[in-house]
Design a protein around this motif. Structure first.
Motif, mmCIF file in Angstrom:
data_model
loop_
_atom_site.group_PDB
_atom_site.id
_atom_site.type_symbol
_atom_site.label_atom_id
_atom_site.label_comp_id
_atom_site.label_asym_id
_atom_site.label_seq_id
_atom_site.Cartn_x
_atom_site.Cartn_y
_atom_site.Cartn_z
ATOM 1 N N LYS A 11 -3.759 -10.221 0.596
ATOM 2 C CA LYS A 11 -3.649 -10.412 -0.848
ATOM 3 C C LYS A 11 -4.037 -9.140 -1.601
ATOM 4 O O LYS A 11 -3.367 -8.744 -2.556
ATOM 5 N N LYS A 12 -5.096 -8.486 -1.130
ATOM 6 C CA LYS A 12 -5.547 -7.242 -1.749
ATOM 7 C C LYS A 12 -4.491 -6.152 -1.572
ATOM 8 O O LYS A 12 -4.179 -5.420 -2.518
ATOM 9 N N ASN A 14 -1.300 -6.589 -1.070
ATOM 10 C CA ASN A 14 -0.113 -6.940 -1.836
ATOM 11 C C ASN A 14 -0.265 -6.523 -3.301
ATOM 12 O O ASN A 14 0.675 -6.005 -3.904
ATOM 13 N N LYS A 15 -1.445 -6.712 -3.845
ATOM 14 C CA LYS A 15 -1.704 -6.313 -5.226
ATOM 15 C C LYS A 15 -1.574 -4.798 -5.376
ATOM 16 O O LYS A 15 -0.945 -4.308 -6.315
ATOM 17 N N LEU A 16 -2.124 -4.054 -4.416
ATOM 18 C CA LEU A 16 -2.029 -2.602 -4.433
ATOM 19 C C LEU A 16 -0.580 -2.156 -4.268
ATOM 20 O O LEU A 16 -0.131 -1.217 -4.939
ATOM 21 N N LEU A 18 2.176 -3.796 -5.151
ATOM 22 C CA LEU A 18 2.902 -4.039 -6.397
ATOM 23 C C LEU A 18 2.531 -3.021 -7.475
ATOM 24 O O LEU A 18 3.382 -2.592 -8.259
ATOM 25 N N GLN A 19 1.269 -2.620 -7.514
ATOM 26 C CA GLN A 19 0.842 -1.603 -8.477
ATOM 27 C C GLN A 19 1.526 -0.266 -8.191
ATOM 28 O O GLN A 19 1.950 0.432 -9.116
#
Length: 60
Positions: A11-12, A14-16, A18-19
């Motif tokens: 999850k972490k 994936n967030k990075l 997308l950023q």
């Protein structure tokens, strides 16, 4: 026993990921193709790490 308290590394990442893709998009819109390609490469490295983590958790 307390695995529900651990944060999900996928999850972490994936967030990075997308950023990084969003940052690359803005670099491309501004005409900075060199930065766009560098940031996109970094995003793909993150995606490869995510895939590796998914494969390792799926085998458990």
């Amino acid at each position: 026993m307390f695995s529900f308290l651990k944060k999900d590394p996928i999850k972490k990442l994936n967030k990075l990921y997308l950023q990084k893709l969003e940052e690359a998009m803005y670099a491309q819109r501004n005409g900075d193709i060199r930065s766009y390609s560098t940031i996109t490469s970094e995003a793909e490295d993150i995606r490869i790490k995510m895939d590796a983590l998914r494969e390792s958790t799926a085998s458990l």
